[in-house]
Design a protein around this motif. Structure first.
Motif, PDB file in Angstrom:
ATOM      1  N   HIS A   1       0.839  -1.196   0.000  1.00  0.00           N
ATOM      2  CA  HIS A   1       0.000   0.000   0.000  1.00  0.00           C
ATOM      3  C   HIS A   1       0.874   1.247   0.000  1.00  0.00           C
ATOM      4  N   VAL A   2       0.533   2.192  -0.856  1.00  0.00           N
ATOM      5  CA  VAL A   2       1.257   3.469  -0.895  1.00  0.00           C
ATOM      6  C   VAL A   2       0.225   4.579  -0.785  1.00  0.00           C
ATOM      7  N   ALA A   3       0.287   5.350   0.306  1.00  0.00           N
ATOM      8  CA  ALA A   3      -0.632   6.484   0.441  1.00  0.00           C
ATOM      9  C   ALA A   3      -0.010   7.687  -0.251  1.00  0.00           C
ATOM     10  N   ILE A   4      -0.815   8.397  -1.032  1.00  0.00           N
ATOM     11  CA  ILE A   4      -0.332   9.587  -1.734  1.00  0.00           C
ATOM     12  C   ILE A   4      -1.229  10.757  -1.352  1.00  0.00           C
ATOM     13  N   ILE A   5      -0.646  11.776  -0.749  1.00  0.00           N
ATOM     14  CA  ILE A   5      -1.424  12.935  -0.325  1.00  0.00           C
ATOM     15  C   ILE A   5      -1.280  14.024  -1.375  1.00  0.00           C
ATOM     16  N   GLY A   6      -2.388  14.392  -2.006  1.00  0.00           N
ATOM     17  CA  GLY A   6      -2.374  15.399  -3.070  1.00  0.00           C
ATOM     18  C   GLY A   6      -2.732  14.764  -4.397  1.00  0.00           C
ATOM     19  N   ALA A   7      -3.984  14.976  -4.844  1.00  0.00           N
ATOM     20  CA  ALA A   7      -4.450  14.319  -6.076  1.00  0.00           C
ATOM     21  C   ALA A   7      -4.418  15.269  -7.272  1.00  0.00           C
ATOM     22  N   SER A   8      -3.336  16.012  -7.399  1.00  0.00           N
ATOM     23  CA  SER A   8      -3.129  16.827  -8.597  1.00  0.00           C
ATOM     24  C   SER A   8      -2.778  15.885  -9.752  1.00  0.00           C
ATOM     25  N   ALA A   9      -2.519  16.431 -10.943  1.00  0.00           N
ATOM     26  CA  ALA A   9      -2.092  15.580 -12.063  1.00  0.00           C
ATOM     27  C   ALA A   9      -0.810  14.835 -11.684  1.00  0.00           C
ATOM     28  N   LEU A  10       0.073  15.493 -10.918  1.00  0.00           N
ATOM     29  CA  LEU A  10       1.304  14.820 -10.481  1.00  0.00           C
ATOM     30  C   LEU A  10       0.987  13.690  -9.504  1.00  0.00           C
ATOM     31  N   GLY A  11       0.106  13.957  -8.531  1.00  0.00           N
ATOM     32  CA  GLY A  11      -0.292  12.909  -7.586  1.00  0.00           C
ATOM     33  C   GLY A  11      -0.919  11.727  -8.311  1.00  0.00           C
ATOM     34  N   SER A  12      -1.732  12.027  -9.305  1.00  0.00           N
ATOM     35  CA  SER A  12      -2.371  10.976 -10.100  1.00  0.00           C
ATOM     36  C   SER A  12      -1.323  10.170 -10.871  1.00  0.00           C
TER      37      SER A  12
ATOM     38  N   ASP B   1     -10.128  17.941  -2.200  1.00  0.00           N
ATOM     39  CA  ASP B   1     -10.986  18.457  -3.270  1.00  0.00           C
ATOM     40  C   ASP B   1     -11.708  17.304  -3.981  1.00  0.00           C
ATOM     41  N   ASP B   2     -13.035  17.367  -3.990  1.00  0.00           N
ATOM     42  CA  ASP B   2     -13.832  16.286  -4.590  1.00  0.00           C
ATOM     43  C   ASP B   2     -13.561  16.114  -6.087  1.00  0.00           C
ATOM     44  N   ASP B   3     -13.398  17.238  -6.799  1.00  0.00           N
ATOM     45  CA  ASP B   3     -13.153  17.155  -8.245  1.00  0.00           C
ATOM     46  C   ASP B   3     -11.843  16.434  -8.537  1.00  0.00           C
ATOM     47  N   ASN B   4     -10.810  16.770  -7.768  1.00  0.00           N
ATOM     48  CA  ASN B   4      -9.513  16.090  -7.947  1.00  0.00           C
ATOM     49  C   ASN B   4      -9.652  14.585  -7.746  1.00  0.00           C
ATOM     50  N   LEU B   5     -10.415  14.203  -6.709  1.00  0.00           N
ATOM     51  CA  LEU B   5     -10.583  12.781  -6.409  1.00  0.00           C
ATOM     52  C   LEU B   5     -11.374  12.077  -7.514  1.00  0.00           C
ATOM     53  N   MET B   6     -12.346  12.802  -8.079  1.00  0.00           N
ATOM     54  CA  MET B   6     -13.152  12.214  -9.144  1.00  0.00           C
ATOM     55  C   MET B   6     -12.293  11.960 -10.399  1.00  0.00           C
ATOM     56  N   LEU B   7     -11.442  12.939 -10.739  1.00  0.00           N
ATOM     57  CA  LEU B   7     -10.559  12.769 -11.900  1.00  0.00           C
ATOM     58  C   LEU B   7      -9.610  11.588 -11.696  1.00  0.00           C
ATOM     59  N   ALA B   8      -9.121  11.446 -10.460  1.00  0.00           N
ATOM     60  CA  ALA B   8      -8.207  10.340 -10.152  1.00  0.00           C
ATOM     61  C   ALA B   8      -8.930   9.004 -10.315  1.00  0.00           C
ATOM     62  N   LYS B   9     -10.167   8.968  -9.847  1.00  0.00           N
ATOM     63  CA  LYS B   9     -10.961   7.740  -9.967  1.00  0.00           C
ATOM     64  C   LYS B   9     -11.150   7.370 -11.438  1.00  0.00           C
ATOM     65  N   LYS B  10     -11.477   8.394 -12.250  1.00  0.00           N
ATOM     66  CA  LYS B  10     -11.637   8.177 -13.693  1.00  0.00           C
ATOM     67  C   LYS B  10     -10.341   7.691 -14.325  1.00  0.00           C
ATOM     68  N   SER B  11      -9.208   8.053 -13.713  1.00  0.00           N
ATOM     69  CA  SER B  11      -7.905   7.660 -14.252  1.00  0.00           C
ATOM     70  C   SER B  11      -7.465   6.283 -13.743  1.00  0.00           C
TER      71      SER B  11
ATOM     72  N   ASN C   1      -7.630  12.701 -18.648  1.00  0.00           N
ATOM     73  CA  ASN C   1      -8.567  13.403 -17.770  1.00  0.00           C
ATOM     74  C   ASN C   1      -8.044  14.750 -17.284  1.00  0.00           C
ATOM     75  N   TYR C   2      -6.777  15.049 -17.597  1.00  0.00           N
ATOM     76  CA  TYR C   2      -6.183  16.302 -17.124  1.00  0.00           C
ATOM     77  C   TYR C   2      -5.939  17.295 -18.253  1.00  0.00           C
TER      78      TYR C   2
END
Ligand SMILES: [Zn+2]
Length: 338
Positions: free
Chosen positions: A160-171, A190-200, A301-302
């Motif tokens: 498991h790797v936790a990543i804090i920050g769901a920007s394009a770089l975090g993704s 940010d909900d939008d950031n999390l949604m984009l990550a999910k889509k990715s 998605n970005y």
């Protein structure tokens, strides 16, 4: 060459200067697209900004090359590495350029790519296979940095790797963790950031806040992650990285910008954590291009809309205003052909 240079804090000025080839190892590249991100805006808005051309991420096409090869010739479309070793420090002289103590980073301490032409070393340009989406190649620097993070944390299969920050770089870091068969847990406020990550393709996305630690605990079966990445542009307190890490865990602070929030290190001390700091992806551009060509990492998605060159000053001003108000700063993609 036409470009835009930082004149003072928050202000760009248009410049015009001549750029010529600098020897047999140099190439002249027509910059075709430049991506301005919050990292660039952070430089422009610095209290003492560097008075240079911003822009870390760009792609282009070779227009002049002293010696053509199968690999590089006139007309070849290329991704550009924004990081170069100095060649003069102790580590460079000892044949360890990856440990250079004085890295040149485009848009940070040397001119970036908010300009129509650039003279570059042949070792800093990377052709990409025809089927590669050039819009993905714009994010080359993120993938290179993500590779450095994976390397530094020595991520293993199933971990498991936790990543804090769901920007394009975090993704990008999370997608690369999946590629290396780890399990990313991506955290953001940010909900939008999390949604984009999910889509990715990121399965575990968690909103930061009171319940986050509990959720991470349940995903990891109570063990908490041994590896934690904190993306430096994130608004979340860096202390969270220490709190969610397992004892004796490895924490990496990764990104091009500075850490914004102050943090107490006592939690890290109590848990005897190992802290890493990763600020560039030196030497990884070729691997990164291959990953992008194979869509192992996908930035679809970005993508942001292409904007005109004559609106550069106006559009960057808007980014600076948003940055000043601590609002979300959207990326700006500029068509350098017009
Ligand atoms: Zn050096």
């Amino acid at each position: 060459m036409i470009g835009w240079q930082i004149a003072e804090r928050g202000k760009l000025t248009k410049i015009n200067k001549i750029e010529q080839l600098e020897g047999i190892d140099s190439v002249k590249v027509k910059i075709t697209k430049t991506l301005i991100t919050e990292d660039d805006v952070a430089s422009i808005m610095d209290e003492k900004p560097p008075l240079l051309i911003p822009g870390r991420m760009a792609i282009g096409q070779i227009t002049e090359i002293p010696y053509e090869s199968e690999y590089l010739k006139k007309g070849t479309k290329v991704g550009i590495s924004a990081v170069r070793n100095c060649g003069k420090c102790n580590n460079c002289l000892r044949g360890k350029p990856e440990k250079c103590s004085d890295m040149f980073v485009a848009g940070k301490n040397v001119d970036g790519f908010l300009k129509d032409f650039a003279v570059l070393s042949t070792s800093d340009v990377f052709p990409f296979p025809k089927n590669t989406d050039e819009n993905d190649v714009l994010y080359l620097e993120y993938v290179s940095l993500a590779l450095s993070v994976i390397d530094r944390l020595k991520i293993e299969k199933g971990q498991h790797v936790a990543i804090i920050g769901a920007s394009a770089l975090g993704s990008a870091i999370a997608q690369l963790v999946i590629y290396y068969q780890g399990v990313p847990i991506l955290i953001d406020d940010d909900d939008d950031n999390l949604m984009l990550a999910k889509k990715s393709g990121i399965y575990y996305t968690i909103k930061s806040g009171a319940k986050a630690e509990k959720e991470i605990s349940s995903i990891t079966g109570g063990r908490m992650p041994d590896k934690v990445v904190f993306v430096t542009g994130s608004d979340i307190s860096p202390e969270m990285a220490f709190k969610i890490s397992a004892p004796f865990g490895n924490v990496a602070f990764a990104g091009f910008s500075e850490v914004r929030a102050r943090s107490a290190f006592n939690v890290a001390l109590d848990k005897q954590l190992t802290c890493n700091f990763v600020t560039c992806g030196y030497g990884n551009a070729e691997t990164a291009i291959n990953l992008l060509a194979n869509k192992a990492i996908d930035f679809t998605n970005y993508y942001v809309p292409l904007t005109k060159m004559d609106k550069v000053e106006q559009n960057i001003q808007k980014m600076c205003d948003a940055y000043e108000k601590k609002e979300k700063v959207a990326d700006l993609l500029i068509d350098m052909l017009g």
